[in-house]
Design a protein around this motif. Sequence first.
Motif, mmCIF file in Angstrom:
data_model
loop_
_atom_site.group_PDB
_atom_site.id
_atom_site.type_symbol
_atom_site.label_atom_id
_atom_site.label_comp_id
_atom_site.label_asym_id
_atom_site.label_seq_id
_atom_site.Cartn_x
_atom_site.Cartn_y
_atom_site.Cartn_z
ATOM 1 N N ARG B 160 32.264 46.360 94.527
ATOM 2 C CA ARG B 160 33.726 46.294 94.510
ATOM 3 C C ARG B 160 34.348 47.528 93.854
ATOM 4 N NH1 ARG B 160 36.166 41.049 95.731
ATOM 5 N NH2 ARG B 160 34.531 39.938 96.808
ATOM 6 N N GLU B 479 22.622 38.980 92.663
ATOM 7 C CA GLU B 479 22.370 38.475 91.310
ATOM 8 C C GLU B 479 22.008 39.630 90.373
ATOM 9 O OE1 GLU B 479 20.814 33.923 92.116
ATOM 10 O OE2 GLU B 479 19.423 35.571 92.422
ATOM 11 N N LEU B 482 25.125 41.632 89.592
ATOM 12 C CA LEU B 482 25.961 40.955 88.600
ATOM 13 C C LEU B 482 25.381 41.143 87.197
ATOM 14 C CD1 LEU B 482 26.646 37.652 90.555
ATOM 15 C CD2 LEU B 482 28.395 39.254 89.770
ATOM 16 N N ARG B 483 24.073 41.022 87.106
ATOM 17 C CA ARG B 483 23.418 41.195 85.800
ATOM 18 C C ARG B 483 23.640 42.623 85.284
ATOM 19 N NH1 ARG B 483 21.870 43.096 82.111
ATOM 20 N NH2 ARG B 483 20.074 42.735 80.753
ATOM 21 N N GLN B 507 34.620 40.973 90.311
ATOM 22 C CA GLN B 507 33.340 40.301 90.091
ATOM 23 C C GLN B 507 33.425 38.818 90.447
ATOM 24 O OE1 GLN B 507 31.785 39.085 86.276
ATOM 25 N NE2 GLN B 507 30.029 40.465 86.520
ATOM 26 N N ASN B 508 34.541 38.197 90.132
ATOM 27 C CA ASN B 508 34.673 36.764 90.441
ATOM 28 C C ASN B 508 34.585 36.506 91.946
ATOM 29 O OD1 ASN B 508 34.898 35.892 87.791
ATOM 30 N ND2 ASN B 508 37.120 36.150 87.746
ATOM 31 N N GLU B 511 31.015 37.113 93.040
ATOM 32 C CA GLU B 511 30.117 36.056 92.562
ATOM 33 C C GLU B 511 30.301 34.770 93.374
ATOM 34 O OE1 GLU B 511 30.347 35.757 88.366
ATOM 35 O OE2 GLU B 511 28.711 34.316 88.206
ATOM 36 N N ALA B 512 31.561 34.464 93.683
ATOM 37 C CA ALA B 512 31.819 33.251 94.480
ATOM 38 C C ALA B 512 31.142 33.361 95.842
ATOM 39 C CB ALA B 512 33.321 33.039 94.639
ATOM 40 N N MET B 514 28.501 35.104 96.578
ATOM 41 C CA MET B 514 27.055 34.983 96.383
ATOM 42 C C MET B 514 26.671 33.514 96.196
ATOM 43 S SD MET B 514 24.576 34.451 93.921
ATOM 44 C CE MET B 514 25.243 34.834 92.308
ATOM 45 N N LEU B 515 27.458 32.787 95.398
ATOM 46 C CA LEU B 515 27.138 31.377 95.138
ATOM 47 C C LEU B 515 27.271 30.549 96.412
ATOM 48 C CD1 LEU B 515 28.983 31.079 91.710
ATOM 49 C CD2 LEU B 515 26.508 30.954 92.054
ATOM 50 N N ARG B 516 28.286 30.840 97.211
ATOM 51 C CA ARG B 516 28.459 30.114 98.482
ATOM 52 C C ARG B 516 27.256 30.357 99.397
ATOM 53 N NH1 ARG B 516 33.955 31.272 98.087
ATOM 54 N NH2 ARG B 516 33.763 33.259 99.172
ATOM 55 N N ARG B 518 24.251 31.228 98.572
ATOM 56 C CA ARG B 518 23.070 30.552 98.025
ATOM 57 C C ARG B 518 23.085 29.065 98.368
ATOM 58 N NH1 ARG B 518 21.896 31.491 91.724
ATOM 59 N NH2 ARG B 518 23.226 29.684 91.481
ATOM 60 N N LEU B 519 24.284 28.469 98.279
ATOM 61 C CA LEU B 519 24.388 27.041 98.593
ATOM 62 C C LEU B 519 24.147 26.786 100.079
ATOM 63 C CD1 LEU B 519 25.013 24.153 97.790
ATOM 64 C CD2 LEU B 519 27.456 24.660 97.978
ATOM 65 N N ILE B 520 24.710 27.631 100.928
ATOM 66 C CA ILE B 520 24.503 27.435 102.372
ATOM 67 C C ILE B 520 23.022 27.594 102.717
ATOM 68 C CG2 ILE B 520 24.991 28.388 104.664
ATOM 69 C CD1 ILE B 520 27.803 29.117 103.590
ATOM 70 N N SER B 522 20.582 26.863 100.886
ATOM 71 C CA SER B 522 19.916 25.635 100.458
ATOM 72 C C SER B 522 20.251 24.470 101.399
ATOM 73 C CB SER B 522 20.360 25.309 99.030
ATOM 74 O OG SER B 522 19.892 24.050 98.666
#
Lengths: 234, 528
Positions: B160, B479, B482-483, B507-508, B511-512, B514-516, B518-520, B522
């Motif tokens: 970003r 990930e 972000l770290r 970053q928010n 990150e959102a 990335m989290l989405r 990861r969930l998809i 799964s």
Amino acid sequence: MKGARWLVVCLLLGASASAAEEEARPPTRFERAVAVLGAPAVSADDSRRAKAELAAIIAGEEDSADASAARYLLGRLKQLENNEADPPEFQALRARHPGHPLAQLAALKVLLRRLYADSAESPDDRLRAGEELAAAITLPALRSDYHLAMGEAYIFHGDRREPALRHLRAAAEIGIPSAATRANVLVQIGELARLSGERAVAAASYRAFIAEFPRDLRQQIVRDRLADLEGKAP
Amino acid sequence: MKLSLKARLLWAALAVVFALCAWHVIGVSFRPGAKADTRRVVRVGHFMLHSGIRDALQAVIDEYERRHPDVHIVQVPVPDRAYPQFLRTQLVAGTAPEIMQIGAHFTGMDELRARYFEPISAIVEEPNPYNVGTPLAGRRWRDTFLDGLENGEAYSAALRHYYGIPLAVGGVRILYNAALLREVTGGTAMPRTYPELVALCQATDTFARREGRTVAPFAGSRLSALFLMSPLFASVNQRLYYDLATDHTLRVTDWDYGLTYLQGKWHFDLPSIRLGYALAREMAQYQKPGFYQLNTSDATLQFLQGQSVMIVSHVLDVTNLKAQAGFEILAAPIPALTRDDPVYGAGVLGPVTEIDTKAAANLGLIRGAPQRDAAVDFLRFLGSRPGMEIFCARSNWLPSVEGVPVPSWMEPLRPQQSGYAGRFFAEIAGRGDARFVVGNQYHLLFGQAGGVDALLDVIRESYGPAIRADLAKDVRESELNLRRQEPGLSAAYHAAAEGFWRDVSSQNGYEARMLRTRLILSQTAQSP
């Protein structure tokens, strides 16, 4: 001659004492730990020592600004390295200083993890938890991010258009720092409002997008949408 | 203490050597007319070895040095094949030039940007002082570029941040041999619609048979064929594209193609996808046989030898081609499909827009560069209207900055503004494993015994696992990014740095996403 020697010795001792004092100050220790953790190739030992340094700052002065910053960074590293959704440092930060900017940021980070956690929690419960957080996030910069997160989560969890539209409009009203994100949100508001029958809101958002992002790939399709709304052939 | 004779001789020899060296240094320093070069040196590492480009860059440098006699800009040109290794080794060793060209396609470029390149987001938010006195005066520097710096080299979506200043605008055009076209059709009018393009291809084949000459409609190579097929395939799938934007952004990101596939929102047997591949096969007939094994230089040679009427080429290569050709080369856009096309029209909305055509040849600033301020200032000059006028006049590249005039022959190269989305073909192939899974099977589509089913029978099985692997890799990289960002953000907060909350906001969002993802991944773990 002897006196001059003593003077030099005293000055050297004094300088080294004040350097040691400076080194021991929490802000310096925090900066040192951050520098180590931010190094391109930080070893496991160095990382452990830097985190211990942060923990020591927290233990030394629990309510200082440095301690809050240390709590946030430690908690954040646990989120990112250990996948802990709500680390103890975040919980302590929110409990001790709920209005602190980093406590609000921590709350938002925890919410993001919860909204998209791979868990059995129902979407309704996740979104309800998000709504309950609304009062806790007061910083304008974060309120915009909070509304964006909620708007996107409502779309993700079953395309719930009315609450998504409400949050996205709130984010746009507060202000969105990233141009790319603002462009997306204007289109989203237009689309959600159009699908919900709020034609005036949709048209205003489409117009704002067309004016603000003249080079965006979506110019034509948004112009078509606006023409449809206004009853004109695209 | 008494020294031995040997030690005394050694000391004497050392003294003589020292005296000679000192004499030499004094002689050089006080030589009449000798003057130490005290200018600050800024080095620019790049791989723009195209004909005339180094000269164009040098012309800008000469003008800059005239304005700033205390600064010396040195080009460090490196062949493109060696450049990625050069970039990495120089960065790791801490010996990199102050300014280096960015290649978004280089392996690990985001990691390199995160570690070694300085974000210039704050700089490009300010007006460029070198635009004073031009119509661009007072405007945010970023907005003075035709693409608003929204290209993968200048801007890192992962981080970003903005990192690069572009020198030219890219894009793809059909270039044609005007004399040969006249022989085939009796005129020089190029087709404007897809059926007209097919008619020209058929006319060329008829001409070649009739005259007994080796002339193909298109000079074929893997890349030029994909350049041609990509917007046409995308046109056939325009309605599907907008349907896939289920987040209501009317936009499908690189990640979304794979995610929506895993979510079952599209599959290879959708009518428009099959039609798109059928169209690609139709276009393959008009390339030189075996084109998919050929590279760009093979196609260039074929075109320059007059063995094809057309070549589909990147606009940055036009200068090279014109310099080598013994005939007139003209440019035209790839003809558009229309909604009323009887075969392919069902999924078409209209022409493909090039409004977001990306600028290319981006130069970035190295973090901690010794002459950082001078390097920033030179980039400002290079990316200003006066700087770009000098560069464009010599390079014949389409300028990246607004309002810079171009010669009339370059006008058809300018990006098409109106129209709809058009990158579906390229982007469903992903960027990692999936790219190879799909791309390596196109011989099944293009071969004489092949066809749409032959291709789909294979990629239907292999695409899902490959795109899943790509997305999982993206999640891991996100990930890590972000770290990596976190200590820097903490330091910025601690120092009350300007822009902290803007970076947090970026970053928010990152990150959102990335989290989405990861969930998809799964949620769809059991899907094919």
